[in-house]
Write a protein that holds these residues in place. Structure first.
Motif, PDB file in Angstrom:
ATOM      1  N   THR A  15       0.777  -1.342  -0.027  1.00 58.39           N
ATOM      2  CA  THR A  15       0.095  -0.107  -0.047  1.00 58.39           C
ATOM      3  C   THR A  15       0.947   1.267   0.060  1.00 58.39           C
ATOM      4  O   THR A  15       1.866   1.444   0.752  1.00 58.39           O
ATOM      5  CB  THR A  15      -0.940   0.089   1.395  1.00 58.39           C
ATOM      6  N   ASP A  16       0.650   2.070  -0.859  1.00 53.94           N
ATOM      7  CA  ASP A  16       1.115   3.456  -1.006  1.00 53.94           C
ATOM      8  C   ASP A  16       0.616   4.225   0.062  1.00 53.94           C
ATOM      9  O   ASP A  16      -0.573   4.985  -0.206  1.00 53.94           O
ATOM     10  CB  ASP A  16       1.418   3.939  -2.229  1.00 53.94           C
ATOM     11  N   ASN A  22       1.124   7.558   0.844  1.00 60.93           N
ATOM     12  CA  ASN A  22       0.753   8.906   0.263  1.00 60.93           C
ATOM     13  C   ASN A  22      -0.443   9.045  -0.677  1.00 60.93           C
ATOM     14  O   ASN A  22      -1.029  10.143  -0.800  1.00 60.93           O
ATOM     15  CB  ASN A  22       1.978   9.381  -0.569  1.00 60.93           C
ATOM     16  N   LYS A  23      -1.142   7.691  -1.109  1.00 61.71           N
ATOM     17  CA  LYS A  23      -2.492   7.795  -1.731  1.00 61.71           C
ATOM     18  C   LYS A  23      -3.455   7.515  -1.005  1.00 61.71           C
ATOM     19  O   LYS A  23      -4.688   7.755  -1.478  1.00 61.71           O
ATOM     20  CB  LYS A  23      -2.284   6.555  -2.849  1.00 61.71           C
ATOM     21  N   SER A  68      -6.518   8.843   1.611  1.00 63.65           N
ATOM     22  CA  SER A  68      -7.235  10.055   2.069  1.00 63.65           C
ATOM     23  C   SER A  68      -7.258  10.133   3.525  1.00 63.65           C
ATOM     24  O   SER A  68      -7.233   9.090   4.141  1.00 63.65           O
ATOM     25  CB  SER A  68      -8.525  10.137   1.163  1.00 63.65           C
ATOM     26  N   ASN A 125     -11.240   5.115   3.163  1.00 64.94           N
ATOM     27  CA  ASN A 125     -10.235   4.388   2.457  1.00 64.94           C
ATOM     28  C   ASN A 125     -11.018   2.866   2.146  1.00 64.94           C
ATOM     29  O   ASN A 125     -10.449   2.152   3.093  1.00 64.94           O
ATOM     30  CB  ASN A 125      -8.676   4.277   2.984  1.00 64.94           C
TER      31      ASN A 125
END
Length: 531
Positions: free
Chosen positions: A482-483, A485-486, A488, A520
């Protein structure tokens, strides 16, 4: 001719002692060692300037504060048994160390203060024992001081901890009127004369049959009448001893005594040895591993750096789970896939060590860590490839940013924090984007921060400042790809990585965790992770 492998393993008993701070656990441990002839005089636990420090407390900070902060391993022989005691820190800020130590024990002795009953820390540790279904024995200590009603104490153990109790002996009087204990099996009463606390092995004892008129004279009419009433009550109301239920961890045999004056310690030790079993099979990813029929295997449950300050060494504590360990042979380290010879395997007695050539299932030994071991790692005979179940990492609840004050010592600083983190006392994280240039440390109890600062200054020569962070919750992100930074709603939390590059999130409260999950879809968070 020496004993066979099976005989050696069958005489092993490996147990942990758990309690709330100040219940008298260290004193009880020392009295066991006195019986085993492992020490000549009991150390004084409180560490007054002129007295000996307790055998099992050896780090400088422990001596200064008079608390046990690391688990020690103490081995001694008694009455044909080879006993490994895992002494655990009582202080709740070090409970992480205790959880792991309990993974290496076959049974647990719970020490309870007769005046305080079941305390918060005992409940927490007890739950770990229950999770593992290991036998739990109760020693109600400090009967020579003011104590609560014995029946009330039994009720509390049953109600608060949810385990049935079976008193094996029963106290006669309490506090200044504590005269001895009645053994329910032999129907004999041991009366005590108090002794000075120092090195004496035991108080002077006189044994009476419960029907002997001399007992009435020795204890006085009132205490005698009370004992008779209580015996009758016990025989009618308390659970009967059932070895099968004890083995499953559903019934706790209870003993009364006073570790300080040694009342009831020997009877406890002797009963305990008969009621416990030699090492049992242990679960691995290849099924149960039998301690006697399988060749050597073991797992690392603790790593301790700098037991010898001069050498900056790291000792991995290994519980041998099957077979015989032979120092001259290579072992296979499953996690790294490497074969290696374990150098200078040691039997450890607090800070004293003795190099050994061999050890058996049930034993706990210390081996030098060449820098590749982690907590939970499996070691076994080359040719075998299985892993023991991992040891859970508990989520820390307090977090600090670690600021290093001398940039010239950066290398030493990183080495120090990493080594202390590998022991498992603290957990080390790095900022998700800044990496190692921002180091964050998480602990279960705040006292760990003091120990970290003390050790970095004294053992590694690093001056540091700890800046508290406003977070109390940490969650591992289940999918490591999982990134972060992406995601919310990410501004409500702090993004970090652990030392294996797994992504994690720090939150201020449970509400922010819920919001993060709501915003998310598909994101899964975990509270703890098995190593």
């Amino acid at each position: 001719m020496g004993a066979s492998l099976e005989e050696e393993i069958k005489k092993r008993r490996t147990f942990a002692i758990i309690s709330h701070p100040d219940a008298g656990k260290t004193t009880l441990t020392e009295k066991f060692l006195l019986y085993g002839g492992a020490i000549n005089t009991a150390g004084s636990v409180k560490g007054k300037a002129n007295s000996k420090y307790a055998v099992s407390d050896w780090m400088e900070i422990e001596k200064e504060r008079g608390i046990s902060v690391t688990s020690s391993v103490l081995q001694f022989n008694y009455d044909g048994y080879c006993i490994n005691i895992l002494d655990t820190p009582g202080h709740q800020d070090f409970s992480e160390d205790t959880y792991r130590t309990l993974m290496a024990a076959d049974s647990a002795v719970m020490v309870i203060d007769a005046s305080k009953g079941v305390e918060a820390q005992t409940i927490k540790l007890f739950k770990v024992c229950v999770m593992r279904h290991i036998p739990i024995f109760t020693f109600i200590n400090k009967m020579d001081l003011e104590a609560r009603d014995s029946f009330e104490l039994l009720d509390e153990i049953e109600n608060v901890l949810g385990i049935r109790t079976c008193p094996i002996n029963w106290p006669i009087g309490a506090g200044k009127r504590f005269k001895g204990v009645y053994d329910r099996d032999t129907k004999k009463v041991s009366m005590f004369q108090a002794v000075s606390v120092g090195g004496a092995k035991s108080a002077a004892e006189t044994d009476y049959d419960v029907t002997d008129p001399a007992l009435k004279d020795a204890g006085g009419d009132e205490l005698y009448a009370q004992l008779m009433d209580e015996i009758e009550l016990l025989d009618g109301a308390s659970d009967e001893f059932d070895q099968e239920l004890v083995d499953k961890g559903e019934l706790s045999p209870v003993f009364f005594g006073s570790a300080l004056t040694t009342f009831g310690v020997q009877t406890f030790l002797e009963h305990f040895l008969k009621m416990t079993q030699s090492p049992l099979p242990r679960m691995s990813d290849a099924g149960l591993i039998d301690p006697i029929t399988e060749p050597f295997s073991g797992f690392v449950f603790k790593i301790q750096a700098n037991m010898n300050k001069a050498h900056h060494d790291r000792i991995a504590f290994m519980r041998i789970s099957s077979g015989k360990f032979d120092a001259t042979k290579e072992v296979y380290h499953v996690q790294s896939g490497r074969k290696l010879r374990l150098s200078q395997p040691q039997q450890i007695m607090a800070q004293d060590r003795k190099v050994i050539d061999e050890a058996y299932a049930g034993d706990v030994i210390g081996v030098f860590d060449p820098g590749i071991f982690s907590i939970g790692d499996t070691l076994c005979t080359p040719g075998k490839k299985f892993q023991y179940e991992g040891i859970p990492t508990f989520a820390p609840e307090h977090f600090c940013r670690l600021v290093h004050l001398d940039s010239m010592k950066r290398k030493q600083f990183i080495k120090g924090v990493t080594q202390i983190a590998q022991e498992g006392a603290i957990q080390m994280f790095q900022d998700y984007t800044l990496g190692m240039s921002e180091i964050i440390v998480g602990v279960v109890g705040v006292l760990q921060f003091d120990v970290l600062k003390y050790r970095l200054e004294n053992e590694y020569g690093c001056d540091i400042r700890l800046e508290p962070l406003p977070y109390n919750y940490i969650r591992w992100v289940k999918d490591p790809s999982t990134d972060l930074n992406k995601l919310s709603r990410i501004s409500d939390c702090k993004k970090v990585k652990d030392m294996k590059d797994n992504p994690l999130l720090l939150f201020a409260n449970e509400w922010s965790i819920r919001l993060m999950l709501e915003h998310n879809e598909g994101l899964e968070l975990e509270e703890f992770r098995k190593n």
